[in-house]
Design a protein around this motif. Structure first.
Motif, PDB file in Angstrom:
ATOM      1  N   VAL A  79       0.783  -0.862  -0.236  1.00 39.44           N
ATOM      2  CA  VAL A  79       0.235   0.272   0.125  1.00 39.44           C
ATOM      3  C   VAL A  79       1.129   1.312  -0.428  1.00 39.44           C
ATOM      4  CG1 VAL A  79      -2.179   0.996   1.240  1.00 39.44           C
ATOM      5  CG2 VAL A  79      -1.356  -1.065   1.232  1.00 39.44           C
ATOM      6  N   ASP A  80       0.427   1.371  -1.106  1.00 36.15           N
ATOM      7  CA  ASP A  80       1.905   2.981  -0.942  1.00 36.15           C
ATOM      8  C   ASP A  80       0.693   4.048  -1.226  1.00 36.15           C
ATOM      9  OD1 ASP A  80       3.758   4.374  -2.065  1.00 36.15           O
ATOM     10  OD2 ASP A  80       4.202   4.712  -4.034  1.00 36.15           O
ATOM     11  N   THR A  81       1.789   5.035   0.165  1.00 41.44           N
ATOM     12  CA  THR A  81       0.678   6.307   0.836  1.00 41.44           C
ATOM     13  C   THR A  81       1.234   7.912  -0.653  1.00 41.44           C
ATOM     14  OG1 THR A  81       2.737   6.883   1.471  1.00 41.44           O
ATOM     15  CG2 THR A  81       1.438   5.456   2.916  1.00 41.44           C
ATOM     16  N   GLY A  82       2.592   7.376  -1.055  1.00 46.31           N
ATOM     17  CA  GLY A  82       3.033   8.369  -1.655  1.00 46.31           C
ATOM     18  C   GLY A  82       3.641   9.453  -1.088  1.00 46.31           C
ATOM     19  N   HIS A  83       3.648   9.017   0.195  1.00 46.32           N
ATOM     20  CA  HIS A  83       5.071   9.706   1.005  1.00 46.32           C
ATOM     21  C   HIS A  83       5.669   8.648   1.853  1.00 46.32           C
ATOM     22  CE1 HIS A  83       1.719  12.982   2.351  1.00 46.32           C
ATOM     23  NE2 HIS A  83       2.138  13.310   0.804  1.00 46.32           N
ATOM     24  N   ASN A  84       6.100   7.689   0.925  1.00 47.60           N
ATOM     25  CA  ASN A  84       7.396   6.556   1.367  1.00 47.60           C
ATOM     26  C   ASN A  84       8.423   7.480   1.297  1.00 47.60           C
ATOM     27  OD1 ASN A  84       4.532   4.908   0.137  1.00 47.60           O
ATOM     28  ND2 ASN A  84       5.249   4.000   1.872  1.00 47.60           N
ATOM     29  N   PHE A  85       9.496   6.704   2.127  1.00 51.55           N
ATOM     30  CA  PHE A  85      10.930   6.801   2.015  1.00 51.55           C
ATOM     31  C   PHE A  85      11.013   6.408   0.853  1.00 51.55           C
ATOM     32  CE2 PHE A  85      10.316   6.835   6.617  1.00 51.55           C
ATOM     33  CZ  PHE A  85      11.071   8.027   6.370  1.00 51.55           C
ATOM     34  N   PRO A  86      11.884   6.847  -0.089  1.00 54.55           N
ATOM     35  CA  PRO A  86      12.420   7.009  -1.511  1.00 54.55           C
ATOM     36  C   PRO A  86      13.461   5.626  -1.560  1.00 54.55           C
ATOM     37  CG  PRO A  86      12.777   8.529  -1.377  1.00 54.55           C
ATOM     38  CD  PRO A  86      12.284   8.860  -0.217  1.00 54.55           C
ATOM     39  N   GLU A  87      14.620   5.732  -0.203  1.00 53.53           N
ATOM     40  CA  GLU A  87      15.673   4.526  -0.554  1.00 53.53           C
ATOM     41  C   GLU A  87      14.025   3.159   0.183  1.00 53.53           C
ATOM     42  OE1 GLU A  87      16.678   7.958   2.512  1.00 53.53           O
ATOM     43  OE2 GLU A  87      14.751   7.287   1.707  1.00 53.53           O
ATOM     44  N   VAL A  88      13.972   3.531   0.380  1.00 49.61           N
ATOM     45  CA  VAL A  88      12.973   2.246   0.840  1.00 49.61           C
ATOM     46  C   VAL A  88      12.146   1.210  -0.531  1.00 49.61           C
ATOM     47  CG1 VAL A  88      11.138   0.879   2.251  1.00 49.61           C
ATOM     48  CG2 VAL A  88      12.614   2.362   3.302  1.00 49.61           C
ATOM     49  N   LEU A  89      11.169   2.836  -1.204  1.00 52.18           N
ATOM     50  CA  LEU A  89      10.510   2.147  -2.679  1.00 52.18           C
ATOM     51  C   LEU A  89      12.031   1.928  -3.409  1.00 52.18           C
ATOM     52  CD1 LEU A  89       8.370   4.703  -3.155  1.00 52.18           C
ATOM     53  CD2 LEU A  89       7.694   2.707  -1.559  1.00 52.18           C
ATOM     54  N   GLU A  90      12.722   1.967  -3.590  1.00 47.63           N
ATOM     55  CA  GLU A  90      13.978   1.910  -3.974  1.00 47.63           C
ATOM     56  C   GLU A  90      14.136  -0.027  -3.869  1.00 47.63           C
ATOM     57  OE1 GLU A  90      17.875   0.277  -5.930  1.00 47.63           O
ATOM     58  OE2 GLU A  90      17.797   0.826  -3.929  1.00 47.63           O
ATOM     59  N   TYR A  91      14.468  -0.149  -2.330  1.00 46.41           N
ATOM     60  CA  TYR A  91      14.774  -1.550  -1.896  1.00 46.41           C
ATOM     61  C   TYR A  91      13.654  -2.755  -2.492  1.00 46.41           C
ATOM     62  CZ  TYR A  91      15.715  -5.617   1.377  1.00 46.41           C
ATOM     63  OH  TYR A  91      15.883  -6.647   1.406  1.00 46.41           O
ATOM     64  N   ARG A  92      12.772  -2.044  -2.931  1.00 49.43           N
ATOM     65  CA  ARG A  92      11.520  -2.646  -2.797  1.00 49.43           C
ATOM     66  C   ARG A  92      11.543  -3.031  -4.041  1.00 49.43           C
ATOM     67  NH1 ARG A  92       5.790   0.251  -4.360  1.00 49.43           N
ATOM     68  NH2 ARG A  92       6.926   0.284  -6.141  1.00 49.43           N
ATOM     69  N   ASP A  93      11.369  -2.411  -5.039  1.00 45.48           N
ATOM     70  CA  ASP A  93      11.729  -2.795  -6.099  1.00 45.48           C
ATOM     71  C   ASP A  93      13.263  -3.562  -6.252  1.00 45.48           C
ATOM     72  OD1 ASP A  93       9.235  -1.180  -7.277  1.00 45.48           O
ATOM     73  OD2 ASP A  93      10.280   0.870  -7.801  1.00 45.48           O
ATOM     74  N   ARG A  94      13.939  -3.421  -5.936  1.00 40.51           N
ATOM     75  CA  ARG A  94      15.229  -3.719  -6.581  1.00 40.51           C
ATOM     76  C   ARG A  94      14.520  -5.482  -5.828  1.00 40.51           C
ATOM     77  NH1 ARG A  94      19.502  -3.690  -2.828  1.00 40.51           N
ATOM     78  NH2 ARG A  94      18.862  -2.012  -3.018  1.00 40.51           N
ATOM     79  N   THR A  95      14.760  -5.785  -4.327  1.00 42.58           N
ATOM     80  CA  THR A  95      13.926  -7.241  -3.987  1.00 42.58           C
ATOM     81  C   THR A  95      12.863  -7.702  -5.388  1.00 42.58           C
ATOM     82  OG1 THR A  95      14.511  -5.881  -2.078  1.00 42.58           O
ATOM     83  CG2 THR A  95      12.995  -8.340  -2.091  1.00 42.58           C
TER      84      THR A  95
END
Length: 316
Positions: A79-95
């Motif tokens: 569930v993406d709030t639109g206010h997530n930390f960029p580092e965490v989203l990058e990790y999510r997509d890489r994983t």
């Protein structure tokens, strides 16, 4: 003490020191693996909530172990709030890309753009996750949803069973909790209902970090000490950003901080820390007398029953 009692005590000590006994982390891992396999056998369309936070990272690691060398039989949901930390989203997509997984994303921003949800005056979007989450569960017909909640985090979460039944509106009723004796889990549910599953229920924050160290699990660097522009609000250091902070009366500072938990930037506070390694983080957590959510989550401080109210509405 009699000779018989002495003999029993020595035998008990020898049994505890047996090379075949499971360590504390091994026992927790074994329980979680059993839960994943139980869900795979009982349900048709399970999904794992995955945000890129440490608990969901450990949960995914356990799922990969549970079904290796085969692929895990579940997709992921964020569930993406639109206010997530960029580092965490990058990790999510890489994983997701590394393991060849399928990721479903429920976007809070899309609901706001459509007029279904409205921004809160305080700028936080964490409470707005409930509708996108529950509608995605209904649309995709997920009948089991894995979450990384732990009982040590917050008093409402301490009431959860490992298998937590949700009604056709995704609502939680603590009076409908089922007994779970001898690790026997009842996944029975009516059409339209689903079960939230918590494989990390019996883990603590310290257990999670010790397991991360033992398994060599990669984390987003946001969990380790780094310099960041933050400002003070309600006793917490928040990240400056377009979500609504800071106000004119809230000066921005560059501080050496890290995050104990990761959620929406508007409600997740940082802690002053110089812990740049796993060993240092573990020592810091072991010395802390505050839970991670109690220390760094503004959304849990809205009222005494903030988390329980959201859980009753369908939130995790």
């Amino acid at each position: 003490m009699t000779d018989a009692h002495c003999t029993t005590a020595v035998a008990g000590a020898a049994e505890t020191d047996s090379p075949y006994a499971l360590s504390h982390l091994d026992a927790l891992e074994s329980e979680a693996v059993h839960i994943f396999r139980e869900v795979a056998g009982e349900f048709e369309r399970p999904v794992i909530l995955f945000s890129g936070g440490k608990d969901s990272i450990v949960m995914l690691h356990l799922a990969l172990k549970a079904f290796a060398p085969a692929a895990i039989p579940f997709s992921l949901l964020h569930v993406d709030t639109g206010h997530n930390f960029p580092e965490v989203l990058e990790y999510r997509d890489r994983t997701v890309a590394r393991h060849g997984l399928r990721l479903h994303v429920a976007s809070v921003q899309e609901y706001i753009d459509a007029g279904t949800l409205r921004e809160r005056p305080d700028g936080t979007r964490n409470p707005l996750q409930t509708v996108p989450l529950t509608e995605k569960i209904q649309t995709e017909r997920f009948d089991a949803v894995f979450g990384g909640g732990r009982r040590d985090e917050e008093k409402a979460r301490a009431k959860e069973r490992v298998f937590s039944l949700r009604d056709e509106f995704s609502q939680w009723d603590p009076r409908r909790q089922r007994p779970e004796l001898w690790q026997l889990y009842n996944g029975r549910h009516a059409p339209g209902e689903h079960v939230r599953v918590f494989p990390l229920s019996n883990w603590t924050e310290l257990d999670v970090w010790q397991y991360i160290e033992r398994e060599g699990i990669e984390l987003p660097q946001i969990y380790f000490a780094h310099e960041r522009e933050v400002f003070r609000r309600a006793g917490m250091w928040l990240t400056a950003g377009e979500w609504g902070g800071p106000k004119e009366s809230e000066p921005v500072e560059t501080r050496l901080i890290r995050y104990r938990t990761v959620g929406d930037m508007s409600c997740t506070g940082a802690v002053d820390s110089d812990a740049t390694t796993l060993d240092a983080v573990i020592a810091e957590i072991a010395a802390s007398r505050l839970t991670e959510r109690g220390a760094t989550r503004a959304d849990d401080k809205m009222s005494e029953a903030a988390m329980e109210d959201r859980k009753r509405e369908g939130y995790f």
